[in-house]
Each structure stands twice: as C-alpha cells, then as structure tokens.
Design an enzyme around this catalytic site. Structure first.
Site, PDB file in Angstrom:
ATOM      1  N   SER A  30      71.016  51.229 -25.547  1.00 24.46           N
ATOM      2  CA  SER A  30      71.733  51.751 -26.724  1.00 24.46           C
ATOM      3  C   SER A  30      70.846  51.825 -27.966  1.00 24.46           C
ATOM      4  CB  SER A  30      72.963  50.892 -27.005  1.00 24.46           C
ATOM      5  OG  SER A  30      72.586  49.542 -27.195  1.00 24.46           O
ATOM      6  N   ASP A  84      66.498  42.704 -23.672  1.00 22.45           N
ATOM      7  CA  ASP A  84      67.708  41.875 -23.573  1.00 22.45           C
ATOM      8  C   ASP A  84      67.455  40.497 -24.169  1.00 22.45           C
ATOM      9  OD1 ASP A  84      69.368  43.796 -22.142  1.00 22.45           O
ATOM     10  OD2 ASP A  84      67.829  43.599 -20.608  1.00 22.45           O
ATOM     11  N   LYS A  94      64.055  42.273 -19.607  1.00 25.56           N
ATOM     12  CA  LYS A  94      64.605  43.608 -19.733  1.00 25.56           C
ATOM     13  C   LYS A  94      65.314  43.986 -18.430  1.00 25.56           C
ATOM     14  CE  LYS A  94      62.088  46.857 -21.360  1.00 25.56           C
ATOM     15  NZ  LYS A  94      63.363  47.377 -21.905  1.00 25.56           N
ATOM     16  N   GLY A  96      68.702  45.137 -18.441  1.00 28.56           N
ATOM     17  CA  GLY A  96      70.159  45.100 -18.563  1.00 28.56           C
ATOM     18  C   GLY A  96      70.780  46.445 -18.181  1.00 28.56           C
ATOM     19  N   GLU A 103      60.597  51.456 -16.744  1.00 28.52           N
ATOM     20  CA  GLU A 103      60.176  50.954 -18.064  1.00 28.52           C
ATOM     21  C   GLU A 103      58.824  50.259 -17.942  1.00 28.52           C
ATOM     22  OE1 GLU A 103      64.637  50.242 -19.942  1.00 28.52           O
ATOM     23  OE2 GLU A 103      63.564  48.545 -19.123  1.00 28.52           O
ATOM     24  N   LYS A 121      68.678  39.055 -30.066  1.00 30.10           N
ATOM     25  CA  LYS A 121      67.833  39.075 -28.858  1.00 30.10           C
ATOM     26  C   LYS A 121      66.661  38.094 -28.922  1.00 30.10           C
ATOM     27  CE  LYS A 121      70.147  42.691 -27.228  1.00 30.10           C
ATOM     28  NZ  LYS A 121      69.609  44.006 -26.943  1.00 30.10           N
TER      29      LYS A 121
HETATM   30  C1  5RP Z   1      67.371  48.701 -19.989  1.00 31.08           C
HETATM   31  C2  5RP Z   1      66.731  47.765 -20.948  1.00 31.08           C
HETATM   32  C3  5RP Z   1      67.172  47.832 -22.365  1.00 31.08           C
HETATM   33  O1  5RP Z   1      66.052  47.960 -23.176  1.00 31.08           O
HETATM   34  C4  5RP Z   1      67.893  46.560 -22.703  1.00 31.08           C
HETATM   35  O2  5RP Z   1      68.973  46.396 -21.792  1.00 31.08           O
HETATM   36  C5  5RP Z   1      68.418  46.568 -24.143  1.00 31.08           C
HETATM   37  O3  5RP Z   1      69.456  47.471 -24.278  1.00 31.08           O
HETATM   38  P1  5RP Z   1      70.289  47.632 -25.611  1.00 31.08           P
HETATM   39  O4  5RP Z   1      69.407  48.321 -26.597  1.00 31.08           O
HETATM   40  O5  5RP Z   1      71.479  48.474 -25.200  1.00 31.08           O
HETATM   41  O6  5RP Z   1      70.712  46.254 -26.085  1.00 31.08           O
HETATM   42  O7  5RP Z   1      65.884  46.983 -20.620  1.00 31.08           O
HETATM   43  O8  5RP Z   1      66.908  48.528 -18.676  1.00 31.08           O
END
Ligand code: 5RP
Length: 221
Positions: A30, A84, A94, A96, A103, A121
């Site tokens: 997000s 995360d 990471k 999530g 990535e 975070k």
């Molecule tokens: C996805 C990730 C995202 O960077 C992580 O989940 C953070 O997401 P958000 O910006 O929605 O908190 O690693 O695989």
C-alpha cells in the site's frame, strides 16, 4: 496523523531519490502504491519502471508509466519498497503481500534500496510479524517440518498463490537475533524459493513516517 498520512509523507519523500532519465525499481504494497501514484507526476522525467509484482506493474501502466522487464535493464540506480518490519540496522521482514521473491531480485539489481514505511514498522528485533517463505507446492510438508524443528509455527496462507505460482508459509513465533544467518539458513531448506528476511541485502536508506515528519536513516558502513 493517520497511518495513511504517514505513508503518503514517505512516498512523497522518496520522489527525491528518483534519478532523472533512468529506470526506477518499484516494490509492492500500500505504501508503494502511494509512491506509484505520486510517481505519475514526474513520469516525463523518468524512462520508466521495473515492478516487483503484477499488481504494481498494472498500477504503473494505468498511470502511463512504461514498465520494463528486469532482463532488459542493465542498471537500476534506485529501488523503492515498503517493509513489514525494519530495524535500525535496516534489516527487514518483507512479504506481507507475498511478493518477496521478485522484490528480492529487483533489490539485488538496484544500487540503492530506499525503504518507505510508517513508524509502526520500526522494531528492535525482527520476528513479531510472521516471516513469509515462498515455497514450491510439493515441498509444503517438508518445509513446514523444518520450521517446526526451529520451534516456530508455519501457517499456510490460505487461497493465496504468488505471482510465480507458489505457496506462502507464514512462520509465527520466531525471535530473529541474527537476521543474515537465518536468511541464509532458510534459503538452504529444499523447496524454499526465498524467505522474507532482507538482511544480507538490506535497505540503504529508510524513510520513516512519524507524526513529527519524515526521519531518514542511512546504512552504516
Ligand atoms: C509485499 C511487501 C510490502 O512491502 C510490505 O508488506 C509492506 O506493505 P505496506 O506498505 O502495505 O504496509 O513486502 O510483499
């Protein structure tokens, strides 16, 4: 300030790191979606982007930003992604959103990894957020037993398939005192495609959204 306002703040701050006339690496989640939306305001100043997930690629394209295949790009000065969990050493958990493998690949190519996230975070020790593993489907049972042997609880992410067609096991109950060592150890479990620890190649810069403004942390050499 709401969490969304904190995220927007860092997404905006990350624009400063984008290199003119170059391709920018873009992660997922997000916070990154907010970055993509803001990136559209300077799209004429960049060559395009490489995306770490299908969802990010789609959003980039909707904004009219050219999306490159990573194999057609020899240099990536900057990669912008969320996390995360992150420590002051700029080690991260990471995945999530389940995009950890792509990535990690894009981050490996990039010269500078800029992590953008809100203050919730930043943690002293990684592991409260369940550590995601991308797993080849036939190895689910084997990997699960390996995780149980390490006194953690693997939970299958129900109804979820990664962009690579694999499963995610979220590992609960880990206290990660040596992130680079655990990252390497889990990579050696047969059937694990990649794990959500980003420690061996952590972030170079953290832009943290706080009610007092954006705080920038740089990797200590
Ligand atoms: C996805 C990730 C995202 O960077 C992580 O989940 C953070 O997401 P958000 O910006 O929605 O908190 O690693 O695989």
């Amino acid at each position: 300030m709401t969490q969304d306002e904190l995220k927007r703040q860092v997404a905006e701050a990350a624009l400063e790191y984008v290199v003119e006339d170059a391709v920018v690496g873009v992660g997922s989640g997000s916070t990154v979606f907010m970055f993509i939306d803001l990136l559209s305001s300077i799209k004429n100043k960049i060559e395009g982007a490489v995306a770490a997930s299908e969802a990010s690629a789609e959003r980039l394209k909707k904004h009219g930003i050219r999306v490159f295949d990573l194999n057609s790009v020899s240099e990536l000065p900057v990669y912008v992604d969320g996390a995360d969990e992150i420590t002051a050493h700029l080690h991260m958990v990471k995945g999530g959103g389940g995009a950890l493998t792509r990535e990690k690949i894009v981050a490996a190519v990039a010269k500078t990894f800029v992590c953008i996230c809100d203050a919730s975070k930043l943690v002293p020790v990684l592991g409260k957020f369940p550590l995601p593993l991308e797993v080849i489907p036939m190895a689910r049972g084997h990997v699960g037993r390996e995780i149980l042997r390490r006194k953690a609880q693997p939970v299958l992410r129900e109804g979820f398939k990664t962009d690579n067609g694999n499963l995610i096991l979220d590992c609960h109950g880990l206290t990660i005192l040596d992130p680079p060592a655990l990252e390497a150890e889990l990579n050696n479990v047969a059937g694990v495609v990649s794990n959500g620890l980003f420690a061996r190649r952590g972030a170079d810069v953290l832009l943290l959204g706080t009610p007092e403004g954006v705080k920038a942390y740089k990797k200590k050499n």
